[in-house]
Design a protein around this motif. Structure first.
Motif, PDB file in Angstrom:
ATOM      1  N   ALA A   1       0.826  -1.216   0.000  1.00  0.00           N
ATOM      2  CA  ALA A   1       0.000   0.000   0.000  1.00  0.00           C
ATOM      3  C   ALA A   1       0.857   1.261   0.000  1.00  0.00           C
ATOM      4  N   ASN A   2       2.165   1.105  -0.267  1.00  0.00           N
ATOM      5  CA  ASN A   2       3.110   2.231  -0.306  1.00  0.00           C
ATOM      6  C   ASN A   2       3.293   2.889   1.059  1.00  0.00           C
ATOM      7  N   THR A   3       3.216   2.079   2.100  1.00  0.00           N
ATOM      8  CA  THR A   3       3.546   2.534   3.452  1.00  0.00           C
ATOM      9  C   THR A   3       4.923   1.994   3.815  1.00  0.00           C
ATOM     10  N   ALA A   4       5.858   2.889   4.107  1.00  0.00           N
ATOM     11  CA  ALA A   4       7.206   2.476   4.501  1.00  0.00           C
ATOM     12  C   ALA A   4       7.185   2.059   5.967  1.00  0.00           C
ATOM     13  N   VAL A   5       7.863   0.950   6.286  1.00  0.00           N
ATOM     14  CA  VAL A   5       7.821   0.382   7.636  1.00  0.00           C
ATOM     15  C   VAL A   5       9.212   0.464   8.262  1.00  0.00           C
ATOM     16  N   PHE A   6       9.295   1.148   9.400  1.00  0.00           N
ATOM     17  CA  PHE A   6      10.541   1.299  10.139  1.00  0.00           C
ATOM     18  C   PHE A   6      10.476   0.459  11.414  1.00  0.00           C
ATOM     19  N   ALA A   7      11.581  -0.171  11.737  1.00  0.00           N
ATOM     20  CA  ALA A   7      11.670  -0.994  12.938  1.00  0.00           C
ATOM     21  C   ALA A   7      12.332  -0.205  14.058  1.00  0.00           C
ATOM     22  N   TYR A   8      11.743  -0.262  15.241  1.00  0.00           N
ATOM     23  CA  TYR A   8      12.345   0.352  16.415  1.00  0.00           C
ATOM     24  C   TYR A   8      13.548  -0.478  16.856  1.00  0.00           C
ATOM     25  N   ILE A   9      14.664   0.181  17.150  1.00  0.00           N
ATOM     26  CA  ILE A   9      15.824  -0.499  17.696  1.00  0.00           C
ATOM     27  C   ILE A   9      16.503   0.434  18.696  1.00  0.00           C
ATOM     28  N   SER A  10      16.790  -0.085  19.861  1.00  0.00           N
ATOM     29  CA  SER A  10      17.433   0.694  20.917  1.00  0.00           C
ATOM     30  C   SER A  10      18.941   0.588  20.762  1.00  0.00           C
TER      31      SER A  10
ATOM     32  N   LEU B   1      16.672  -7.345  10.883  1.00  0.00           N
ATOM     33  CA  LEU B   1      15.510  -6.514  10.588  1.00  0.00           C
ATOM     34  C   LEU B   1      15.439  -6.163   9.108  1.00  0.00           C
ATOM     35  N   SER B   2      16.570  -5.858   8.526  1.00  0.00           N
ATOM     36  CA  SER B   2      16.581  -5.580   7.084  1.00  0.00           C
ATOM     37  C   SER B   2      16.198  -6.820   6.297  1.00  0.00           C
ATOM     38  N   GLY B   3      16.635  -7.988   6.784  1.00  0.00           N
ATOM     39  CA  GLY B   3      16.289  -9.242   6.129  1.00  0.00           C
ATOM     40  C   GLY B   3      14.802  -9.534   6.164  1.00  0.00           C
ATOM     41  N   ARG B   4      14.116  -9.030   7.179  1.00  0.00           N
ATOM     42  CA  ARG B   4      12.667  -9.221   7.264  1.00  0.00           C
ATOM     43  C   ARG B   4      11.915  -8.291   6.324  1.00  0.00           C
ATOM     44  N   GLY B   5      12.618  -7.320   5.769  1.00  0.00           N
ATOM     45  CA  GLY B   5      11.970  -6.441   4.791  1.00  0.00           C
ATOM     46  C   GLY B   5      11.651  -5.054   5.278  1.00  0.00           C
ATOM     47  N   PHE B   6      12.084  -4.692   6.486  1.00  0.00           N
ATOM     48  CA  PHE B   6      11.839  -3.325   6.953  1.00  0.00           C
ATOM     49  C   PHE B   6      12.530  -2.325   6.025  1.00  0.00           C
ATOM     50  N   ASP B   7      11.869  -1.197   5.812  1.00  0.00           N
ATOM     51  CA  ASP B   7      12.435  -0.164   4.946  1.00  0.00           C
ATOM     52  C   ASP B   7      13.510   0.644   5.645  1.00  0.00           C
ATOM     53  N   GLY B   8      13.454   0.707   6.950  1.00  0.00           N
ATOM     54  CA  GLY B   8      14.417   1.507   7.683  1.00  0.00           C
ATOM     55  C   GLY B   8      14.392   1.184   9.156  1.00  0.00           C
ATOM     56  N   LEU B   9      15.253   1.869   9.904  1.00  0.00           N
ATOM     57  CA  LEU B   9      15.385   1.658  11.337  1.00  0.00           C
ATOM     58  C   LEU B   9      15.162   2.979  12.062  1.00  0.00           C
TER      59      LEU B   9
ATOM     60  N   THR C   1      25.831  -0.693   5.439  1.00  0.00           N
ATOM     61  CA  THR C   1      25.602  -2.105   5.172  1.00  0.00           C
ATOM     62  C   THR C   1      24.999  -2.289   3.785  1.00  0.00           C
ATOM     63  N   SER C   2      25.060  -3.516   3.286  1.00  0.00           N
ATOM     64  CA  SER C   2      24.564  -3.790   1.931  1.00  0.00           C
ATOM     65  C   SER C   2      23.077  -3.492   1.799  1.00  0.00           C
ATOM     66  N   GLU C   3      22.318  -3.677   2.896  1.00  0.00           N
ATOM     67  CA  GLU C   3      20.879  -3.404   2.834  1.00  0.00           C
ATOM     68  C   GLU C   3      20.597  -1.900   2.812  1.00  0.00           C
ATOM     69  N   ALA C   4      21.537  -1.114   3.352  1.00  0.00           N
ATOM     70  CA  ALA C   4      21.434   0.355   3.386  1.00  0.00           C
ATOM     71  C   ALA C   4      20.057   0.828   3.849  1.00  0.00           C
ATOM     72  N   PRO C   5      19.635   0.452   5.070  1.00  0.00           N
ATOM     73  CA  PRO C   5      18.321   0.900   5.544  1.00  0.00           C
ATOM     74  C   PRO C   5      18.309   2.400   5.806  1.00  0.00           C
ATOM     75  N   GLU C   6      17.143   3.001   5.627  1.00  0.00           N
ATOM     76  CA  GLU C   6      16.998   4.399   6.000  1.00  0.00           C
ATOM     77  C   GLU C   6      17.097   4.501   7.526  1.00  0.00           C
TER      78      GLU C   6
END
Length: 903
Positions: free
Chosen positions: A66-75, A122-130, A165-170
C-alpha cells in the motif's frame, strides 16, 4: 521512546516561531508500539514505526504493497529484552531503573556486533528503515569511568556502520542532535518528543511543556532543518480528544515539522497529517453458547456493518475476561460497541458490566436481546424494569419501523419486563398490555440504544431467522455511526461485479439426456464453450484417479477436465482431493489431511491436467466450507487464494436480510472469503426436486443489488446441474441473463483478491478535510450521497447508483474531496474491466484496462472523443454528456484518447 534530557514541552503562543510553512503537506507518519492484530489503521499512514517483534512479515508486506514504509524500532544505547545474552553482560555497566533496561557501553565490540546483527535481521525481514532510539543513554554512564567523548565517537561509528551495510536501511534518529556534525551521511529524519505536550509515564498525566523547554528544543530542531533534514515531532495528547490532537498537529505543520500526536505510551492511533477513522465495531458474544462463526455478531451484525464501511470485531466475553484483556482494550479504535448477550452471560462474566460502566458515555453502546442486569448500571443508562406485561400484548409505538416485517411474538409462559426509560431517551418501538402498562423494547439514547427481547430477530418454523426490523435503520438509530466512504467489493469500475464458478461435484455423474453422457461433458458443451463469461472451474482430484474398476471412467473424466482447462475463458481451481464434508471434525479419527487436500490436490491439477503456463489459482472449500485457521494458512503459504462458505439459505421469493452473510471470516493472520450468493443446490433441495429452481437466482441477485448493493452477482454451480435437462436449461437462462447485463466480469480469484483486503482497507481524513482511502486489493469505494460529489485526480471517475456514488480507484492510496456540486470535468463513468491506468491532462486520457469480455466504456463530460493511439475504439454519443466507447477485443487493452469537454 526514551530521552535523558527532560521531556520538553509547553503550549505557547503560535506566533512565537515564524518559520515558514511546508511548501506541501509532509508525508504522514505514525509511531505505534502496541500489538498489531491488523494493519487496517496503520495502512492509513505513509510511514510507520513499529516494534519489530509485534508485527508479522506478512503485515509488513501488506503495508509496503500500500506504499507505506515500515521502520523498525531499535534501541542503540540500551538493552531492554527480558534476558540479556551472556556475551553482552560485560558491556552493561548499569541499569536504567526508570525503564528496567540495561545501559550499554557503546565502545564494546560485543554490543556493536549485536547491533549490526540485529540491524541485518531486521533488514532481512523487509523493513524499509530503522528508528534508532536511546541515542543519548550513554550520558547516564559515569564520566570518570566512561569518556563521553569516546562514547559519542563510538555512537557515530555505529550509525555509520548501519548506514553502510549492503541493505542500506533508512536511518531515522530519535534526537541525536550532538551527532549531526560528525555523521558521514544524512539521516532520513530526526525525531523529537514533547515539543508542546508531554506525558509522565509514572503519574500517567499529560501536561504542557515549559517555555524554556520549548525554546531549547526548537533551537536544536531549527539546526536540523537548516541541514535539510526532516524534523518529526511527537507530541502527547490522548486520542479521546481528537480535536486537540488535530490542533496540535496543524500547529506543528505550520512550524515546518512533520507531526504525530498520540497517547503517552504510543499504544493508540494518533493524528499526523491524516486522522484515521475508527472503523472497528466491537461485537460481544458468549462463547459458551456459540463459536464465532455461528455467533449473532458474525451471522447477523457483520453484514450491515460492512455495508456501512465498518469492520465487525466479534469477541468472546469469556476470552476477554480469562486473558484480563478488558482493562487494556483500546476503546479509541472503535466506533461503537454491540453487546449481543443474554442476562445469564452478564451474570457469569461480571467484569463485562464493570468494563461497560467504565466506558459508557465515551463511545456508543448498542445492547441487543438483554440489558446488563446490574441495577447501578441500569440507573446510569436511565432504563429500568417496572413489573411485567400481562395478558394480551399489542404494539403501541413504532409501527412504521416494523411494517413489512413479521410481527414480534412474546413468550406465552414468561411475562416480559415492562421497560421504562428516562425523558432523554427516545422510544422507537413499544408494546402495552391489557392494563395499559407500556414497555419500550427498542430505543435510542445519548449513550447509544437497545433492542430488547423479542427483538431484533425471530426464529421461523424452518429454524431460520428473520429480522423483525430493518437492521440498517436500527444500527443508524442506536450506534449513530458517522458516514464514511465505504470500501466496496460488489463493484468494479462503476459496474456490479459478476463471477461464475463451477464446482467439480458430479463431474462424472450420468445425465438424463439422450445417450447419458457425463455431466462434465454437457457442462462443457452447453455452458463453458458457449458463455462469453470468464468461468472458474474446479475438480475433485480423487474422482480422476485411475483405480479399478473405474479406471476407464477416470481416464475419461481426466480428458474432460483437461479439455475444459485448455479453454481461454477458464480459470483453474481445486475443489480438494477427497471433498471433506467437515473441515473441523470433533472426532480425532476423522482428522483431515490438510496438506493432501490443499497442496497435493493443486500439484496434481498443475502437473496432470493444466496446460503449460496455466496453474491453479485458488482452493474452493468443500462440504460445510468451514476451514480452520491452519487450513487457511496452508493455502496462503501455497500462494492459493480461497473461497466458499457463508452463503445464504434460499427461501424462494421470501428473501431475508438475516440470510445474507458477511463478505469474509477474518483472522489476524488470514482470511476466509465467502461466496457472495447461494449455489444452485440451495434452489433444488440438494438436487432432489425443483430441478429448474436455479432460475430463481436472478431474483436473488436483484434482491442483493437493490435498494442496497449488498453483494456482487455470483453464479455458483456444481457439475451436477448438467444431469437433468431442467437444471441445465435453468443454468443456461441464468448465464444468458448475466452475460447481457451491464456488469464487470471477473474471475473468482480476482474477486477473492479484492474481498480478502476488505477489512484491511484504511479510511482517513486529511487535516484539511479530504478523504483518503488506502487498500491493497479494494478497487471500488461507495460514497454515501450525504458526503457529496467526489472530486480529485487520484480517482479515475465515478458513477451514480441507487445507494450512492461508486468511485473507481486507480492506485493504492487515493485522496479526494466531497463537493456540494458535481464537477463537469471529464471522468470515467464505467467500464466492464479493471482499470490499470487512467491519467488525464487537458482532455487527453492515457488509459489501460484489463477486460474479460469485449470492451465497453463510458466517459462522462465529453462532447466527443477521438482515439490517438492504441486499441481501436468505436465511439457513440449516448447522451449530451456521455460518450460510449467499445471494442471487439478483450484482454489487456490500452491507448490514448483526446476528449472534448461538453463545457
Amino acid at each position: 521512546m526514551r530521552s535523558i534530557v527532560p521531556v520538553i514541552l509547553s503550549l505557547i503562543l503560535g506566533g512565537l516561531f515564524n518559520t515558514p510553512a511546508f511548501a506541501r503537506t509532509p508525508s504522514s507518519v505514525a509511531f505505534y508500539y502496541n500489538k498489531i492484530d491488523s494493519v487496517r489503521e496503520l495502512i492509513n499512514y505513509q510511514r510507520v514505526v513499529v516494534t519489530p517483534s509485534l508485527i508479522s512479515d506478512k503485515q509488513i508486506q501488506t503495508l509496503q504493497k500500500a506504499n507505506t514504509a515500515v521502520f523498525a524500532y531499535i534501541s542503540i544505547g540500551e538493552f531492554s529484552g527480558p534476558n540479556m545474552p551472556v556475551a553482552l553482560r560485560q558491556a552493561s555497566p548499569l541499569k536504567n531503573g526508570n525503564w528496567n533496561s540495561h545501559v550499554m557501553d557503546l565502545t564494546s565490540p560485543a554490543w556493536q556486533r549485536y547491533l549490526a546483527q540485529q540491524a541485518q535481521l531486521l533488514s532481512g525481514r523487509g523493513f524499509d528503515g530503522l528508528f534508532l532510539d536511546t541515542l543519548d543513554s550513554y550520558t547516564l554512564l559515569p564520566k570518570q569511568t566512561y569518556s563521553h567523548q569516546q562514547q559519542l565517537q563510538a555512537l557515530s561509528d555505529i550509525l555509520s556502520t548501519l548506514h553502510s551495510t549492503s541493505e542500506a536501511p533508512e536511518l531515522m534518529l530519535n534526537r541525536g542532535f550532538e551527532l549531526l556534525d560528525s555523521l558521514t551521511f544524512k539521516p532520513y529524519a530526526v525525531v523529537a518528543e514533547s515539543l508542546y505536550h508531554r506525558y509522565n509515564p509514572v503519574t500517567k498525566q499529560y501536561s504542557n511543556s515549559t517555555k524554556n523547554d520549548v525554546l531549547w528544543l526548537n533551537t536544536h530542531l531549527n539546526r536540523v532543518k537548516a541541514k535539510g533534514i526532516e524534523t518529526i515531532v511527537i507530541d502527547y495528547l490522548p486520542a479521546s480528544d481528537r480535536s486537540k490532537q488535530q490542533q496540535a498537529a496543524q500547529r506543528l505543520i505550520d512550524e515546518n515539522h512533520t507531526p504525530y500526536v498520540s497517547d503517552g505510551m504510543l499504544y493508540e492511533f494518533g493524528v499526523s497529517t491524516i486522522i484515521p477513522s475508527a472503523k472497528r465495531v466491537l461485537g460481544l458474544y458468549d462463547g459458551n453458547t456459540v463459536n464465532l462463526s455461528s455467533s449473532p455478531c458474525h451471522q447477523f451484525l457483520a453484514m450491515p456493518l460492512e455495508y456501512q464501511g465498518y469492520v465487525p470485531e466479534c469477541v468472546d466475553i469469556r476470552k476477554l475476561a480469562a486473558n484480563n484483556l478488558i482493562a487494556y482494550t483500546d476503546i479509541t479504535r472503535y466506533a461503537g460497541v454491540v453487546a449481543w448477550l443474554d442476562e445469564h452471560s452478564y451474570q457469569q462474566v461480571p467484569t463485562i458490566e464493570q468494563w461497560i460502566a467504565r466506558h459508557i458515555g465515551t463511545i456508543p453502546f448498542f445492547f441487543i436481546n438483554a440489558l446488563p442486569p446490574s441495577p447501578q448500571l441500569q440507573t446510569t443508562l436511565g432504563v429500568y424494569a417496572q413489573g411485567k406485561l400481562t395478558g394480551k400484548i399489542t404494539q403501541r409505538l413504532g409501527k412504521k419501523w416494523t411494517k413489512h416485517h413479521y410481527p414480534a411474538s412474546f413468550s406465552q409462559f414468561i411475562p416480559p419486563p415492562a421497560w421504562q426509560i428516562q425523558d432523554d431517551i427516545n422510544p422507537i418501538v413499544s408494546f402495552a398490555d391489557e392494563q395499559g402498562k407500556e414497555s419500550h423494547v427498542i430505543f435510542s439514547a445519548p449513550w447509544g440504544g437497545a433492542a430488547l427481547n423479542p427483538f431484533p430477530l425471530m426464529a421461523q418454523a424452518n429454524d431460520q431467522k428473520t429480522w423483525l426490523i430493518d437492521p440498517f435503520k436500527l444500527l443508524q438509530a442506536t450506534l449513530k455511526l458517522p458516514l464514511i466512504p465505504v470500501a466496496d467489493v460488489t463493484t468494479e469500475s462503476g459496474r456490479r461485479i459478476v463471477t461464475a464458478h463451477i464446482d467439480g461435484d458430479g463431474l462424472g455423474a450420468k445425465s438424463w439426456v439422450t445417450d447419458t453422457p457425463y455431466a462434465g461433458e454437457l457442462m462443457a458443451q452447453h455452458i463453458i464453450r458457449k458463455s462469453p463469461l470468464p468461468i472458474t472451474v474446479s475438480v475433485i482430484v480423487s474422482d480422476l484417479l485411475e483405480k479399478n474398476p473405474t479406471a476407464l471412467k477416470a481416464r475419461t473424466l481426466k480428458k474432460i477436465a483437461t479439455n475444459i482447462f485448455k479453454r481461454a475463458n477458464i480459470e483453474i481451481a481445486s475443489h480438494t482431493f477427497h471433498h471433506p464434508e467437515d473441515w473441523q471434525p470433533n472426532d480425532p479419527n476423522k482428522a483431515i489431511d490438510l496438506p493432501q487436500e490443499i497442496i497435493a490436490s493443486t500439484q496434481y491439477i498443475n502437473t496432470q491436467l493444466a496446460p503449460k503456463g496455466k496453474n491453479t489459482q485458488l482452493i474452493i472449500w468443500s462440504g460445510r466450507a468451514n476451514p480452520s485457521e491452519n487450513a487457511l494458512n496452508i493455502a496462503d503459504n501455497a500462494q492459493l487464494l480461497n473461497i466458499n462458505g457463508g452463503t445464504a439459505h434460499h427461501e424462494g421469493a421470501n428473501h431475508s436480510l438475516a440470510h445474507v452473510a458477511p463478505t469474509i471470516r477474518w483472522y489476524p493472520g488470514n482470511v476466509q472469503v465467502y461466496t457472495p450468493a447461494p449455489s444452485d443446490t440451495n434452489y433444488t433441495q440438494q438436487g432432489t426436486q425443483h430441478h429448474d429452481g436455479y432460475r430463481q437466482a436472478i431474483t436473488t441477485f436483484e434482491f442483493l443489488g437493490s435498494p442496497r448493493r449488498l453483494k456482487s452477482v455470483s453464479l455458483h454451480n456444481k457439475m451436477y446441474s448438467a444431469t437433468f435437462p431442467a437444471s441445465l436449461n435453468a443454468l443456461k437462462q441464468v448465464y444468458l441473463w448475466a452475460s447481457t447485463q451491464p456488469f464487470t466480469p471477473l474471475y473468482l480469484s480476482e474477486y477473492a483478491q479484492r474481498a480478502r483486503s476488505l477489512y484491511e482497507t484504511g479510511i482517513a481524513q486529511t487535516l484539511s478535510g479530504e478523504w483518503q482511502v488506502t487498500s491493497t486489493g479494494v478497487k471500488s469505494v461507495r460514497l454515501p450521497d450525504e458526503l457529496g460529489y467526489p472530486s480529485g485526480s487520484d480517482i479515475a471517475g465515478w458513477t451514480q447508483a441507487e445507494d450512492g456514488k461508486y468511485l473507481i480507484l486507480k492506485q493504492a492510496r487515493s485522496v479526494f474531496n466531497g463537493e456540494s456540486q458535481p464537477s463537469t470535468e471529464l471522468r470515467l463513468q464505467n467500464v466492464n474491466g479493471a482499470v490499470m491506468r487512467w491519467q488525464q491532462s487537458n482532455g487527453t486520457i492515457d488509459w489501460a484496462i484489463t477486460t474479460h469480455m469485449p470492451l465497453r466504456m463510458e466517459i462522462y463530460g465529453a462532447r466527443d472523443c477521438q482515439r490517438l493511439t492504441g486499441t481501436p475504439l468505436r465511439s457513440h454519443k449516448k447522451s449530451t454528456n456521455i460518450i460510449q466507447l467499445s471494442s471487439a477485443n478483450s484482454g489487456e487493452l490500452s491507448g490514448t484518447l483526446h476528449c472534448t469537454p461538453t463545457l
